[in-house]
Scaffold this motif. Structure first.
Motif, mmCIF file in Angstrom:
data_model
loop_
_atom_site.group_PDB
_atom_site.id
_atom_site.type_symbol
_atom_site.label_atom_id
_atom_site.label_comp_id
_atom_site.label_asym_id
_atom_site.label_seq_id
_atom_site.Cartn_x
_atom_site.Cartn_y
_atom_site.Cartn_z
ATOM 1 N N SER A 150 0.835 -1.207 0.000
ATOM 2 C CA SER A 150 0.000 0.000 0.000
ATOM 3 C C SER A 150 0.871 1.259 0.000
ATOM 4 N N ARG A 151 2.044 1.189 0.608
ATOM 5 C CA ARG A 151 2.966 2.331 0.549
ATOM 6 C C ARG A 151 3.427 2.551 -0.897
ATOM 7 N N ALA A 152 3.675 1.450 -1.615
ATOM 8 C CA ALA A 152 4.051 1.557 -3.031
ATOM 9 C C ALA A 152 2.899 2.146 -3.846
ATOM 10 N N ALA A 153 1.672 1.762 -3.514
ATOM 11 C CA ALA A 153 0.502 2.303 -4.208
ATOM 12 C C ALA A 153 0.381 3.807 -3.972
ATOM 13 N N LEU A 154 0.631 4.239 -2.746
ATOM 14 C CA LEU A 154 0.556 5.668 -2.438
ATOM 15 C C LEU A 154 1.638 6.438 -3.193
ATOM 16 N N ILE A 155 2.831 5.895 -3.251
ATOM 17 C CA ILE A 155 3.916 6.544 -4.001
ATOM 18 C C ILE A 155 3.554 6.653 -5.481
ATOM 19 N N HIS A 156 2.949 5.586 -6.021
ATOM 20 C CA HIS A 156 2.515 5.606 -7.425
ATOM 21 C C HIS A 156 1.460 6.698 -7.639
ATOM 22 N N ALA A 157 0.519 6.809 -6.713
ATOM 23 C CA ALA A 157 -0.517 7.838 -6.816
ATOM 24 C C ALA A 157 0.097 9.234 -6.740
ATOM 25 N N VAL A 158 1.070 9.420 -5.864
ATOM 26 C CA VAL A 158 1.756 10.710 -5.747
ATOM 27 C C VAL A 158 2.419 11.061 -7.076
ATOM 28 N N ASP A 159 3.082 10.084 -7.695
ATOM 29 C CA ASP A 159 3.704 10.311 -9.008
ATOM 30 C C ASP A 159 2.657 10.720 -10.039
ATOM 31 N N LEU A 160 1.523 10.046 -10.039
ATOM 32 C CA LEU A 160 0.448 10.390 -10.980
ATOM 33 C C LEU A 160 -0.100 11.782 -10.703
ATOM 34 N N MET A 161 -0.192 12.151 -9.434
ATOM 35 C CA MET A 161 -0.711 13.478 -9.071
ATOM 36 C C MET A 161 0.203 14.589 -9.602
ATOM 37 N N HIS A 162 1.502 14.357 -9.618
ATOM 38 C CA HIS A 162 2.420 15.368 -10.141
ATOM 39 C C HIS A 162 2.192 15.586 -11.636
ATOM 40 N N ASN A 163 1.763 14.536 -12.352
ATOM 41 C CA ASN A 163 1.490 14.648 -13.789
ATOM 42 C C ASN A 163 0.074 15.114 -14.083
#
Length: 158
Positions: A11-24
């Motif tokens: 779930s931490r990896a999922a949150l990091i992925h979401a953060v990356d998507l939010m920057h884009n």
């Protein structure tokens, strides 16, 4: 966008992925949902109003009991949810991401699917559980159940 979060490595990896998507995609709304699958009583959602970032999902739940004993399972679950909410907020702050954080009791696949439907989410992002084949055979994969029950696209992050 909804991230299913339980504090696990996945779930931490999922949150990091979401953060990356939010920057884009800066105009995207992010909701991080901590789902406690150790349901206690009829209390299916709760929040700590003092945090200001964990709103109660009224239409998915019943109201929490008026008083909760300090050593009761409900109290301990709320305390843990508060800790999880604070941990999530710290991670979001570190990346300068605004998000709604909620804590829900219930079966994760059903709870996230209902939340996605209510919020009209385009995507749910979850982590891979990392269960072995034998373990997955008996209890199933939570991420697999989310894929089956979700009304929207699901991204499973390894």
């Amino acid at each position: 966008m909804i991230v299913g979060y339980d504090g696990s490595e996945g779930s931490r990896a999922a949150l990091i992925h979401a953060v990356d998507l939010m920057h884009n995609r800066p105009n995207t709304t992010l909701t991080v949902a901590y789902v406690n699958d150790d349901v206690v009583g009829e209390d299916f959602a709760y929040s700590n109003v003092s945090l200001g970032s964990a709103p109660l999902i009224n239409d998915l739940t019943t109201a929490p009991p008026v008083s909760v004993e300090a050593d009761s399972p409900q109290f301990l679950a709320r305390e843990y949810a508060q800790q999880m909410t604070e941990s999530i907020q710290t991670q979001l702050d570190r990346h300068h991401i605004d998000a709604q954080i909620i804590a829900i009791d219930g079966q994760p696949a059903r709870a996230l699917a209902e939340l996605a439907e209510k919020e009209k989410a385009d995507v749910i992002i979850v982590g891979n559980s990392g269960k072995s084949g034998f373990q997955k055979f008996f209890v199933g994969s939570v991420s697999e159940k989310i894929v089956k029950e979700s009304p929207c696209t699901v991204i499973v992050v390894k």
